[in-house]
Design an enzyme around this catalytic site. Sequence first.
Site, PDB file in Angstrom:
ATOM      1  CB  ALA A  87     -20.327  -5.586  13.060  1.00 58.61           C
ATOM      2  CE1 TYR A  97     -13.648 -18.661   4.354  1.00 59.58           C
ATOM      3  CE2 TYR A  97     -11.812 -18.799   2.815  1.00 59.58           C
ATOM      4  CZ  TYR A  97     -12.703 -18.043   3.562  1.00 59.58           C
ATOM      5  OH  TYR A  97     -12.657 -16.659   3.499  1.00 59.58           O
TER       6      TYR A  97
HETATM    7  N1  LIG Z   1      -9.136 -11.451   5.771  1.00 55.98           N
HETATM    8  C1  LIG Z   1      -8.961 -12.006   4.584  1.00 55.98           C
HETATM    9  O1  LIG Z   1      -7.838 -12.081   4.061  1.00 55.98           O
HETATM   10  C2  LIG Z   1     -10.128 -12.551   3.835  1.00 55.98           C
HETATM   11  C3  LIG Z   1      -9.868 -13.128   2.582  1.00 55.98           C
HETATM   12  C4  LIG Z   1     -10.947 -13.581   1.831  1.00 55.98           C
HETATM   13  C5  LIG Z   1     -12.238 -13.444   2.319  1.00 55.98           C
HETATM   14  N2  LIG Z   1     -12.459 -12.914   3.546  1.00 55.98           N
HETATM   15  C6  LIG Z   1     -13.861 -12.805   3.987  1.00 55.98           C
HETATM   16  O2  LIG Z   1     -14.076 -11.546   4.585  1.00 55.98           O
HETATM   17  C7  LIG Z   1     -15.092 -11.640   5.607  1.00 55.98           C
HETATM   18  C8  LIG Z   1     -14.593 -11.011   6.894  1.00 55.98           C
HETATM   19  O3  LIG Z   1     -13.427 -11.709   7.293  1.00 55.98           O
HETATM   20  P1  LIG Z   1     -12.375 -11.113   8.327  1.00 55.98           P
HETATM   21  O4  LIG Z   1     -11.033 -11.314   7.733  1.00 55.98           O
HETATM   22  O5  LIG Z   1     -12.775  -9.772   8.799  1.00 55.98           O
HETATM   23  O6  LIG Z   1     -12.551 -12.183   9.510  1.00 55.98           O
HETATM   24  P2  LIG Z   1     -12.394 -12.068  11.103  1.00 55.98           P
HETATM   25  O7  LIG Z   1     -11.476 -10.955  11.464  1.00 55.98           O
HETATM   26  O8  LIG Z   1     -12.071 -13.440  11.552  1.00 55.98           O
HETATM   27  O9  LIG Z   1     -13.878 -11.687  11.557  1.00 55.98           O
HETATM   28  C9  LIG Z   1     -14.917 -12.585  11.367  1.00 55.98           C
HETATM   29  C10 LIG Z   1     -16.148 -12.073  12.065  1.00 55.98           C
HETATM   30  O10 LIG Z   1     -17.183 -13.045  11.895  1.00 55.98           O
HETATM   31  C11 LIG Z   1     -17.751 -13.287  13.172  1.00 55.98           C
HETATM   32  N3  LIG Z   1     -18.359 -14.608  13.287  1.00 55.98           N
HETATM   33  C12 LIG Z   1     -17.759 -15.819  13.212  1.00 55.98           C
HETATM   34  N4  LIG Z   1     -18.655 -16.789  13.454  1.00 55.98           N
HETATM   35  C13 LIG Z   1     -19.845 -16.194  13.688  1.00 55.98           C
HETATM   36  C14 LIG Z   1     -21.134 -16.651  14.033  1.00 55.98           C
HETATM   37  N5  LIG Z   1     -21.402 -17.952  14.234  1.00 55.98           N
HETATM   38  N6  LIG Z   1     -22.134 -15.747  14.176  1.00 55.98           N
HETATM   39  C15 LIG Z   1     -21.890 -14.433  14.040  1.00 55.98           C
HETATM   40  N7  LIG Z   1     -20.687 -13.930  13.749  1.00 55.98           N
HETATM   41  C16 LIG Z   1     -19.664 -14.797  13.574  1.00 55.98           C
HETATM   42  C17 LIG Z   1     -16.609 -13.121  14.146  1.00 55.98           C
HETATM   43  O11 LIG Z   1     -17.082 -12.967  15.468  1.00 55.98           O
HETATM   44  P3  LIG Z   1     -16.131 -13.326  16.751  1.00 55.98           P
HETATM   45  O12 LIG Z   1     -15.137 -12.213  16.867  1.00 55.98           O
HETATM   46  O13 LIG Z   1     -17.087 -13.420  17.879  1.00 55.98           O
HETATM   47  O14 LIG Z   1     -15.482 -14.645  16.440  1.00 55.98           O
HETATM   48  C18 LIG Z   1     -15.965 -11.868  13.565  1.00 55.98           C
HETATM   49  O15 LIG Z   1     -16.667 -10.737  13.979  1.00 55.98           O
HETATM   50  C19 LIG Z   1     -15.406 -13.129   5.720  1.00 55.98           C
HETATM   51  O16 LIG Z   1     -16.580 -13.398   4.989  1.00 55.98           O
HETATM   52  C20 LIG Z   1     -14.211 -13.820   5.060  1.00 55.98           C
HETATM   53  O17 LIG Z   1     -14.567 -15.070   4.491  1.00 55.98           O
HETATM   54  C21 LIG Z   1     -11.433 -12.467   4.338  1.00 55.98           C
END
Ligand SMILES: NC(=O)c1ccc[n+]([C@@H]2O[C@H](COP(=O)([O-])OP(=O)(O)OC[C@H]3O[C@@H](n4cnc5c(N)ncnc54)[C@H](OP(=O)(O)O)[C@@H]3O)[C@@H](O)[C@H]2O)c1
Length: 319
Positions: free
Chosen positions: A36, A191
């Site tokens: 979050a 992934y």
């Molecule tokens: N952005 C895109 O284009 C995209 C596309 C397709 C799907 N998604 C999906 O959307 C979701 C959110 O992605 P996002 O783009 O917001 O990614 P992001 O900005 O990289 O954020 C990911 C979050 O997950 C946390 N996290 C990673 N490893 C963890 C662990 N071991 N335990 C607890 N928390 C953990 C991170 O914490 P830290 O900050 O501490 O690392 C961060 O808060 C994901 O499920 C991703 O697969 C995103």
Amino acid sequence: MNNLSQIYISIRMNKRNWTIKDIPDLTGKTIIVTGANTGLGFESVKAFARNGANVVMACRSLEKGEVSRKQIIRLYPSSIIQVMQLDLADLKSIRSFAATFRESHAHLDVLLNNAAVMMVPYSVTKDGFESQMGINHLGHFALTRILLDVLKKTPGSRVVNVSSLSHKQGMMDFDNLLFENGKDFSPIKAYGRSKLSNLLFTYELQRFFDLKGIDCMALAAHPGISNTNKPSREESNLLLKIYKLSFSYIIQPPAMGALPEIRASVDPFVKPGEFYGPGGMLELSGYPVPVHPKRSAFDIESAQKLWTISEKLTSVTYE
Ligand SMILES: NC(=O)c1ccc[n+]([C@@H]2O[C@H](COP(=O)([O-])OP(=O)(O)OC[C@H]3O[C@@H](n4cnc5c(N)ncnc54)[C@H](OP(=O)(O)O)[C@@H]3O)[C@@H](O)[C@H]2O)c1
């Protein structure tokens, strides 16, 4: 409200763009968001807090979570937000998070399983699982089970799993689900498999709720492609940087990318087992609408195998 007026309103809602203005009053609702502190999780917390929900930010780092919480409090001073430590790469941390949550909460309206690591090199979690399968799927599978009692106690609760268009590249291999010792591993394969697993889990979870008569819905969402990763994270992840650059003409801001998971979490008109994604070209961007995954995401045999293996690996049993 009778069924006909619900259907009428639902048709109208799907005809125009769904935005945060459509979020109902969430006063009294409790929502957990994993991952979050940044990206789509952070945007989701902002939207829920804006509408009065009691939000628990489940973050790997308490410090980062606290910085993000303060940002939201500055925007919405009366919001009720707590930060709790959760490392999805560690089953012990998942259990301890759930215990802490239960100390102060008797019910849970929405569990938004949003956190993920994306296209990272081979590494393993504390429990020895390949990281993407371990964090993105197994961690959330265990967390959901461990919080099942509070979900059951909350009428109309929801579990929302965040998947990705990359599920379409995902292939299940039940003889080597976790790419043991790096065998057959590539960051994209792992992934994709983790994001396909998010969908297989969602549909099996809905079947489980139906079978057991549990008043909880399982839903999934994907953001299309959204500009979330901080530059430092992308610099250390060339693959992700290239992937995002190749879509830079269409990439959407995090507040838009978060809409599908926000809609799946709080729109009163969603149906059990629905999958939300952007309604624009190739589902890369746009306002959230119900979308369809690739056909193998509905494969019951794969979903049941994944469920059984996941129970064994994480030492939880759904009952
Ligand atoms: N952005 C895109 O284009 C995209 C596309 C397709 C799907 N998604 C999906 O959307 C979701 C959110 O992605 P996002 O783009 O917001 O990614 P992001 O900005 O990289 O954020 C990911 C979050 O997950 C946390 N996290 C990673 N490893 C963890 C662990 N071991 N335990 C607890 N928390 C953990 C991170 O914490 P830290 O900050 O501490 O690392 C961060 O808060 C994901 O499920 C991703 O697969 C995103």
